[in-house]
Design an enzyme around this catalytic site. Structure first.
Site, PDB file in Angstrom:
ATOM      1  N   ASP A   1       8.215 -34.519   0.704  1.00  0.00           N
ATOM      2  CA  ASP A   1       8.948 -34.604  -0.654  1.00  0.00           C
ATOM      3  C   ASP A   1       7.939 -34.083  -1.620  1.00  0.00           C
ATOM      4  O   ASP A   1       6.767 -33.594  -1.327  1.00  0.00           O
ATOM      5  CB  ASP A   1       9.219 -36.301  -0.729  1.00  0.00           C
TER       6      ASP A   1
HETATM    7  C1  BGC Z   1      13.080 -36.370  -4.614  1.00  0.00           C
HETATM    8  C2  BGC Z   1      13.891 -35.622  -3.411  1.00  0.00           C
HETATM    9  C3  BGC Z   1      13.860 -34.130  -3.861  1.00  0.00           C
HETATM   10  C4  BGC Z   1      12.549 -33.492  -4.352  1.00  0.00           C
HETATM   11  C5  BGC Z   1      12.887 -32.069  -5.028  1.00  0.00           C
HETATM   12  C6  BGC Z   1      11.849 -35.409  -5.108  1.00  0.00           C
HETATM   13  O1  BGC Z   1      11.225 -36.099  -6.198  1.00  0.00           O
HETATM   14  O2  BGC Z   1      12.543 -37.554  -4.024  1.00  0.00           O
HETATM   15  O3  BGC Z   1      14.926 -36.501  -2.981  1.00  0.00           O
HETATM   16  O4  BGC Z   1      14.619 -33.403  -2.852  1.00  0.00           O
HETATM   17  O5  BGC Z   1      12.221 -34.112  -5.501  1.00  0.00           O
HETATM   18  O6  BGC Z   1      13.655 -32.023  -6.045  1.00  0.00           O
END
Ligand code: BGC
Length: 722
Positions: A264
Site C-alpha cells: 500500500d
Molecule cells: C489506500 C489504498 C490505495 C492507495 C493508492 C492508500 O492510501 O489505502 O487503498 O489504493 O492509497 O491510492
C-alpha cells in the site's frame, strides 16, 4: 505453469538497476491519495522513466497524458518496457456509481458486475489499466471510515460481491482494451482495527480470520484477480507488508497465488515506523523477503535492494521472480503487444459518462436506498404536496460523489433538489444548516419554508470526507447542528421524512423514533437527485437491504448478526424484575439489539412469507437440500423483496455463530401475486471451520431460517447424520 520465454529473455538483458526499477511504483502529478512531503513533478518522473527507475505511475489519467508517458518509456528508455498505469477506480470513473457499501445494499450482483464493467470501460479509455479495487475487507465496525469502500459485515455477501467486481473489472481477457487488472485489498483483515481507528493493529484468532475475514478475499482470488495489495496495519504483531505468514505461507503457498503483490502507499517504509525494522533499509529488506513485489511510494526497493543483493542478503534469482511477475502482468495486459492500447482519444470522447452509463448509475442508486421507516405510509409522496426540502446535503452536488471520486467533477451529480423538481414535486428549498459548523443562523428560513409546506424532506448526514480512508469517527450520530435543526423542524408538527446520506451505518435512534420516514441514500453518485426523485414519488419502489448492522449506540460496536450466544445470554426480557436480570450478557444503559439489523429494509408494498418447506429433514454426506418458501405481495405496489436464507448450527464442537447467510434471491413481484422461491443448499453450506481449521459438517441439528431480514422470518429444522 511454464514461464513466458520472451519475458525471461528480457530479464536476462536487464541490469540490476533496471530490475529494481521494475519494482518501483510512484504517484503522478495530478492528485495524491496519501502523505507525501515532496510532490512528484513530471520533470522528475520523465527522467525516472527514461532511466528505467519506475515500473509505472498511478493517479495519472487522460489518453494524451498517458500516451506521452508511454512514449517516453517506449522510445527513450534503454529496454522500452511499457509502463503500468494504476488508480483507485473504486465506484466509477466519470460516471460515479454509489459508494461500494451502497451498491452492496442493492444485493444485486448482476448490477454490481455491470458498474464495475463500466468503471473499467471508462477508465481504460483514459489510459488506466491497473485498478486498486475491489476492497474486500469485511468490517463490523462502523467507526472505521473505510466501511464505505467495502461490502459490509457478511463474508458470504461480501464474497459474492468481491467476485463480481473482479469479473466486472477484468472481464474474460485482461488484454482487451476495455478491461483492467483488479487488485484484492487490503491483505489482510484491514477492516478490524483496534478502536475502529484506521491503520491501527489487528489482532485476531486464526479461526476468526479464516472463517470470517478471509472468505471474500478468497472469492476474489478464485475469480482470477491479477494482483493483491498489502495493508497498512500490523496483523497479529507483524506489519502486513512484511508479514511472511500472510504473504508466503498463506497467499503464495496455500492459495497458490502467482500474481503481483503490491504494497500500500508507503507501507514498506512504514514497517520501520511500526517499530518492526530498525530503519527504512531494514523495512525494505523485510518486506521484500516477506513477499511484497511492488513498492508503492516508499522507493525503498530502489534504494536498498541492490546493496542487499551485493551483500548477499537477497539472491538475485528471488529479485528476478518479482520482476517476472510484474512483467507478466504487463504482458497479460497486452502492453508488450501494444503499449498504447489503453488511453484512446476517440473512446475517451465517446465512452465517458454516456447515457447508458448514467442510466445504470441511476438504477444502481435507486436499488441501493434502504427504507428504514415509513410510518403512516408517508412515502411515496403525492405530487400535489408542497415539499419543504431542507438540509446541507439537499442541494449539494460534490458530496453526492462520495469518497474516492477523484476523477469526477465536483459539480457533476444531479442534486436532490434538482431531482425532486424534475420528478414534478413543488419544492421550497432552504439549506437550514452547514454540514458541521454550529451556527443556527439559517434555521429561521428553514422553519419558515417548513411552515409553508405540507411535508418536510430533510437530507442530513455525512459529507464525503467524513467517511472513507483516515476518516474514523468515535461518535456516529449526526453532527449536533444537524440534529438540532431536525428537532426544531420536527417541533413545527409537519410530517418529516429524513434522507440519510452517509458512508457508514450511523447511530441515529432519535431519527428512527421521531422522523415519520427514514431512508438511507448513502453517497449515491452522479445520478443522486434523479434516483431520489424516482423513489420519493414512487416511480420506483425501494428495495435495498442493509449490508451492515446499524447500531443503537456506539458502545455496542463491534456489532453484527453473527455474534455468538455466550454462556449467559440475555434474551431481552425487560419485564423481568431487575434482580433476575443481573449476571447476564447485556448493557445497563442500552439494549443488546441494534437499531436496524442486517438485511433490513422496507418497501412501499408488503411482502409475506409462508409455507417454508424442506425437501428432507435428515441429511447425509453428499446430500443436497431444496428449500422452498411462498412469497406474496400483499400490498398495493409492485415491488422487489430480497429473500434471505440463513443457517444456524445448533450445537457444534466449537461455539457456532448465531446465523450465517447462505443464499438470497431478489424477487420482483406484482401487487397481489405470489410465487415460490426456491433455494438449493449443498453440504458445504452446512460446514463450519473446526478447531483443526477444516471445513466440515458436524452431525446434529440445524435450523434453516428464511426471512426478509436476519430477524424476521420462518424457521425449519433438520438433522445431519454422518
Ligand atoms: C489506500 C489504498 C490505495 C492507495 C493508492 C492508500 O492510501 O489505502 O487503498 O489504493 O492509497 O491510492
Amino acid at each position: 505453469m511454464s514461464k513466458v520465454p520472451a519475458l525471461l529473455d528480457l530479464i536476462a538483458q536487464m541490469t540490476l538497476a533496471e530490475k529494481v526499477g521494475q519494482l518501483n511504483f510512484v504517484v503522478g502529478d495530478l492528485f495524491i491519495t496519501g502523505p507525501t512531503m515532496k510532490p512528484t513533478t513530471s520533470d522528475k518522473f520523465d527522467d525516472q522513466i527514461r532511466n528505467g527507475e519506475i515500473t509505472g505511475l498511478f493517479n495519472v489519467y487522460g489518453a494524451d497524458y498517458v500516451h506521452r508517458l508511454q512514449e517516453i518509456a517506449m522510445r527513450e528508455s534503454r529496454l522500452g518496457i511499457p509502463l503500468l498505469i494504476g488508480a483507485d477506480v473504486i465506484h466509477g470513473f466519470k460516471t460515479v456509481f454509489p459508494i461500494p457499501l451502497a451498491e452492496a445494499a442493492s444485493w444485486n450482483l448482476e448490477l454490481i458486475e455491470r458498474t464495475a464493467q463500466i468503471a473499467a470501460k471508462e477508465s481504460t479509455a483514459a489510459g488506466i489499466h491497473f485498478n486498486f479495487a475491489p476492497m474486500c475487507d469485511i468490517s463490523r465496525d462502523a467507526r472505521w471510515g473505510r466501511v464505505a469502500e467495502g461490502a459490509g459485515e457478511d463474508p458470504y455477501l461480501g464474497g459474492l460481491i468481491a467476485q463480481r467486481r473482479v469479473r466486472g473489472f477484468q472481464g474474460d481477457d485482461l488484454s482487451k482494451p476495455d478491461t483492467m487488472a483488479a487488485c484484492v485489498k487490503h491483505w489482510a483483515a484491514y477492516g478490524a482495527p483496534e478502536g475502529g481507528r484506521d491503520y491501527q493493529s489487528v489482532d485476531m484468532s486464526e479461526h476468526l480470520f479464516r472463517s470470517t475475514y478471509l472468505p471474500p478475499y478468497l472469492k476474489a482470488l478464485e475469480a482470477g484477480a491479477a494482483t493483491v495489495m498489502t495493508a497498512f496495519h500490523d496483523f497479529n504483531g507483524v506489519p502486513c507488508t512484511a508479514n511472511e505468514w500472510l504473504l508466503k505461507t498463506l497467499l503464495r503457498k496455500e492459495l497458490n497465488f502467482d500474481g503481483v503483490v503490491v504494497s500500500d502507499w508507503g507501507s514498506i517504509a512504514e514497517v520501520s515506523a511500526h517499530g518492526a525494522a530498525e530503519n527504512e533499509a531494514g523495512a525494505a529488506l523485510k518486506s521484500f523477503q516477506a513477499g511484497t513485489d511492488l513498492d508503492m511510494m516508499s522507493e525503498g526497493y530502489l534504494k536498498y535492494l541492490i546493496p542487499a543483493i551485493k551483500e548477499g542478503k537477497i539472491q538475485e534469482s528471488v529479485l528476478d521472480e518479482s520482476v517476472y511477475r510484474i512483467l507478466k502482468l504487463k504482458n497479460d495486459l497486452g502492453l508488450f503487444d501494444d503499449p498504447f492500447r489503453y488511453g484512446n482519444r476517440e473512446r475517451e470522447k465517446l465512452e465517458l459518462k454516456t447515457k447508458d452509463h448514467l442510466s445504470v448509475a441511476r438504477q444502481m442508486a435507486q436499488q441501493s436506498f434502504v427504507l428504514l421507516k415509513n410510518e403512516g405510509s408517508m412515502l411515496p409522496l403525492k405530487k400535489s404536496l408542497k415539499v419543504a426540502l431542507i438540509g446541507p446535503l439537499a442541494d449539494n452536488a460534490p458530496d453526492m460523489n462520495g469518497t474516492w471520486s477523484f476523477f469526477a467533477e465536483p459539480d457533476d451529480p444531479v442534486t436532490i433538489k434538482e431531482g425532486l423538481e424534475e420528478a414534478g414535486l413543488d419544492v421550497l428549498f432552504a439549506q437550514g444548516c452547514e454540514l458541521y459548523h454550529s451556527t443556527t443562523k439559517h434555521f429561521p428560513l428553514a422553519k419558515e419554508i417548513a411552515k409553508q409546506s405540507d411535508v418536510v424532506v430533510m437530507v442530513l448526514g455525512e459529507s464525503a470526507v467524513m467517511n472513507g480512508e483516515a476518516a474514523s469517527r468515535a461518535e456516529l450520530g449526526l453532527p449536533d447542528n444537524q440534529l438540532e435543526l431536525f428537532r426544531e423542524i420536527k417541533e413545527l408538527g409537519k410530517p418529516v421524512i429524513v434522507l440519510l446520506s452517509c458512508g457508514r451505518p450511523l447511530v441515529v435512534p432519535e431519527l428512527a423514533e421521531e422522523a415519520d420516514a427514514l431512508m438511507v441514500i448513502w453517497s449515491p453518485g452522479s445520478e443522486a437527485g434523479h434516483a431520489v426523485g424516482d423513489v420519493l414519488v414512487g416511480d420506483v419502489v425501494p428495495s435495498g437491504k442493509l449490508p451492515m448492522t446499524f447500531p443503537n449506540a456506539v458502545g455496542q460496536i463491534p456489532i453484527h448478526y453473527q455474534m455468538k450466544r455466550t454462556g449467559r445470554p440475555y434474551l431481552g426480557n425487560y419485564d423481568e424484575p431487575a434482580s433476575e436480570r443481573i449476571y447476564l450478557s447485556k448493557y445497563r444503559d442500552t439494549p443488546n439489539e441494534p437499531l436496524f439489523p442486517f438485511g433490513y429494509g422496507l418497501t412501499y408494498t408488503k411482502f409475506e412469507l409462508s409455507d417454508l418447506t424442506l425437501s428432507q429433514t435428515c441429511m447425509e454426506p453428499g446430500d443436497s437440500l431444496e428449500v422452498c418458501v411462498n412469497l406474496t405481495n400483499t400490498g398495493l405496489y409492485d415491488g422487489t423483496e430480497v429473500v434471505q436464507l440463513y443457517i444456524s448450527d445448533i450445537k457444534a464442537s466449537i461455539t457456532p455463530v448465531a446465523k450465517a447467510l447462505k443464499a438470497f434471491e431478489r424477487v420482483t413481484l406484482p401487487s397481489g401475486e405470489s410465487c415460490k422461491v426456491k433455494f438449493k443448499l449443498e453440504e458445504k453450506d452446512f460446514q463450519m471451520l473446526n478447531e483443526n481449521r477444516k471445513w466440515i459438517v458436524e452431525p446434529g441439528d440445524f435450523e434453516v431460517f428464511v426471512g426478509a431480514n436476519v430477524n424476521e422470518g420462518l424457521t425449519a429444522r433438520l438433522e445431519w447424520t454422518l
